[in-house]
Design a protein around this motif. Structure first.
Motif, PDB file in Angstrom:
ATOM      1  N   THR A   4       9.410   6.532  73.530  1.00 60.35           N
ATOM      2  CA  THR A   4       8.197   7.140  72.997  1.00 60.35           C
ATOM      3  C   THR A   4       7.646   8.060  74.078  1.00 60.35           C
ATOM      4  OG1 THR A   4       7.767   5.117  71.791  1.00 60.35           O
ATOM      5  CG2 THR A   4       5.948   6.663  72.000  1.00 60.35           C
ATOM      6  N   PRO A   5       7.260   9.251  73.691  1.00 58.45           N
ATOM      7  CA  PRO A   5       6.695  10.150  74.700  1.00 58.45           C
ATOM      8  C   PRO A   5       5.478   9.508  75.348  1.00 58.45           C
ATOM      9  CG  PRO A   5       7.043  11.300  72.624  1.00 58.45           C
ATOM     10  CD  PRO A   5       7.349   9.867  72.395  1.00 58.45           C
ATOM     11  N   LEU A   6       5.313   9.773  76.620  1.00 59.24           N
ATOM     12  CA  LEU A   6       4.255   9.176  77.414  1.00 59.24           C
ATOM     13  C   LEU A   6       2.860   9.426  76.842  1.00 59.24           C
ATOM     14  CD1 LEU A   6       3.793   7.441  79.870  1.00 59.24           C
ATOM     15  CD2 LEU A   6       3.659   9.506  81.244  1.00 59.24           C
ATOM     16  N   PRO A   7       2.499  10.627  76.408  1.00 53.91           N
ATOM     17  CA  PRO A   7       1.160  10.821  75.839  1.00 53.91           C
ATOM     18  C   PRO A   7       0.928   9.965  74.582  1.00 53.91           C
ATOM     19  CG  PRO A   7       2.140  12.941  76.376  1.00 53.91           C
ATOM     20  CD  PRO A   7       3.198  11.904  76.560  1.00 53.91           C
ATOM     21  N   GLN A   8       1.963   9.797  73.740  1.00 50.63           N
ATOM     22  CA  GLN A   8       1.839   8.981  72.518  1.00 50.63           C
ATOM     23  C   GLN A   8       1.610   7.514  72.883  1.00 50.63           C
ATOM     24  OE1 GLN A   8       1.650  10.260  69.577  1.00 50.63           O
ATOM     25  NE2 GLN A   8       1.768   8.433  68.319  1.00 50.63           N
ATOM     26  N   GLN A   9       2.307   7.050  73.894  1.00 48.83           N
ATOM     27  CA  GLN A   9       2.159   5.660  74.338  1.00 48.83           C
ATOM     28  C   GLN A   9       0.758   5.434  74.905  1.00 48.83           C
ATOM     29  OE1 GLN A   9       5.107   4.435  77.171  1.00 48.83           O
ATOM     30  NE2 GLN A   9       4.437   2.309  77.152  1.00 48.83           N
ATOM     31  N   LYS A  11      -1.974   6.992  74.025  1.00 46.90           N
ATOM     32  CA  LYS A  11      -2.908   6.976  72.895  1.00 46.90           C
ATOM     33  C   LYS A  11      -2.916   5.597  72.241  1.00 46.90           C
ATOM     34  CE  LYS A  11      -2.666  11.853  71.637  1.00 46.90           C
ATOM     35  NZ  LYS A  11      -2.236  12.806  70.593  1.00 46.90           N
ATOM     36  N   ARG A  12      -1.750   5.009  72.096  1.00 44.57           N
ATOM     37  CA  ARG A  12      -1.657   3.679  71.482  1.00 44.57           C
ATOM     38  C   ARG A  12      -2.338   2.624  72.360  1.00 44.57           C
ATOM     39  NH1 ARG A  12       4.466   3.539  69.038  1.00 44.57           N
ATOM     40  NH2 ARG A  12       4.057   4.992  67.340  1.00 44.57           N
ATOM     41  N   GLU A  13      -2.136   2.724  73.654  1.00 47.51           N
ATOM     42  CA  GLU A  13      -2.762   1.765  74.569  1.00 47.51           C
ATOM     43  C   GLU A  13      -4.285   1.894  74.525  1.00 47.51           C
ATOM     44  OE1 GLU A  13      -1.096   2.372  78.436  1.00 47.51           O
ATOM     45  OE2 GLU A  13       0.838   1.509  77.877  1.00 47.51           O
ATOM     46  N   LEU A  15      -6.100   3.074  72.046  1.00 49.00           N
ATOM     47  CA  LEU A  15      -6.529   2.590  70.734  1.00 49.00           C
ATOM     48  C   LEU A  15      -6.545   1.065  70.708  1.00 49.00           C
ATOM     49  CD1 LEU A  15      -7.364   3.213  67.832  1.00 49.00           C
ATOM     50  CD2 LEU A  15      -4.936   3.256  67.230  1.00 49.00           C
ATOM     51  N   PHE A  16      -5.516   0.449  71.269  1.00 49.03           N
ATOM     52  CA  PHE A  16      -5.442  -1.004  71.331  1.00 49.03           C
ATOM     53  C   PHE A  16      -6.622  -1.572  72.127  1.00 49.03           C
ATOM     54  CE2 PHE A  16      -4.126  -4.822  73.665  1.00 49.03           C
ATOM     55  CZ  PHE A  16      -3.882  -5.677  72.613  1.00 49.03           C
ATOM     56  N   LEU A  17      -6.908  -0.968  73.283  1.00 50.80           N
ATOM     57  CA  LEU A  17      -8.009  -1.439  74.113  1.00 50.80           C
ATOM     58  C   LEU A  17      -9.357  -1.258  73.413  1.00 50.80           C
ATOM     59  CD1 LEU A  17      -6.851  -0.225  77.630  1.00 50.80           C
ATOM     60  CD2 LEU A  17      -6.907  -2.567  76.778  1.00 50.80           C
ATOM     61  N   LEU A  18      -9.549  -0.156  72.726  1.00 52.37           N
ATOM     62  CA  LEU A  18     -10.795   0.074  71.989  1.00 52.37           C
ATOM     63  C   LEU A  18     -10.977  -0.950  70.870  1.00 52.37           C
ATOM     64  CD1 LEU A  18     -10.971   3.973  71.755  1.00 52.37           C
ATOM     65  CD2 LEU A  18     -12.467   2.454  73.056  1.00 52.37           C
ATOM     66  N   LEU A  19      -9.919  -1.212  70.111  1.00 53.50           N
ATOM     67  CA  LEU A  19     -10.007  -2.192  69.022  1.00 53.50           C
ATOM     68  C   LEU A  19     -10.235  -3.602  69.562  1.00 53.50           C
ATOM     69  CD1 LEU A  19      -7.239  -0.893  66.596  1.00 53.50           C
ATOM     70  CD2 LEU A  19      -9.715  -0.762  66.300  1.00 53.50           C
TER      71      LEU A  19
END
Length: 119
Positions: A4-9, A11-13, A15-19
């Motif tokens: 997975t491209p680094l910027p996409q990863q 963003k997921r991290e 988002l996970f931390l915010l949720l």
């Protein structure tokens, strides 16, 4: 191997931390909502000041089989005999009158002290 491209990863991290943070905040908010009384609010009180045992007493003249079975030494068969005796001969005048029921002993009636009364 698909990377997975680094910027996409990232963003997921994020988002996970915010949720995760939002879920924790929600849990803490609900905990305070249900446990911390609001100012000016009176704590809940019981409708009267009778001891809890007063609510657990059995009236020999109105109790059903389930209530009679809560007394020491009384099972479904003996409870049925008490009910049948009450139907045939009328209400009990005092707790000690339960001895007239076959299977009820004076010792058993003594063990009911504080748990049974007659109306």
């Amino acid at each position: 191997m698909d990377k997975t491209p680094l910027p996409q990863q990232k963003k997921r991290e994020v988002l996970f931390l915010l949720l995760t943070g939002a879920a924790i905040a929600l849990c803490v908010g609900l905990a305070f909502w249900f446990t911390v009384p609001l100012r000016g609010q009176q704590p809940g009180t019981m409708p009267d000041s009778r001891p809890l045992t007063a609510y657990l007493q059995v009236d020999l003249n109105t109790a059903d089989e389930d209530a009679l079975c809560t007394l020491p030494g009384v099972g479904p068969v003996l409870a049925g005999k008490i009910l049948e005796n009450r139907r045939q001969y009328g209400p009990f005048g005092k707790v000690e009158d339960a001895i007239r029921v076959q299977g009820v002993t004076p010792e058993m009636v003594d063990s009911w002290a504080g748990q049974v009364f007659v109306s």
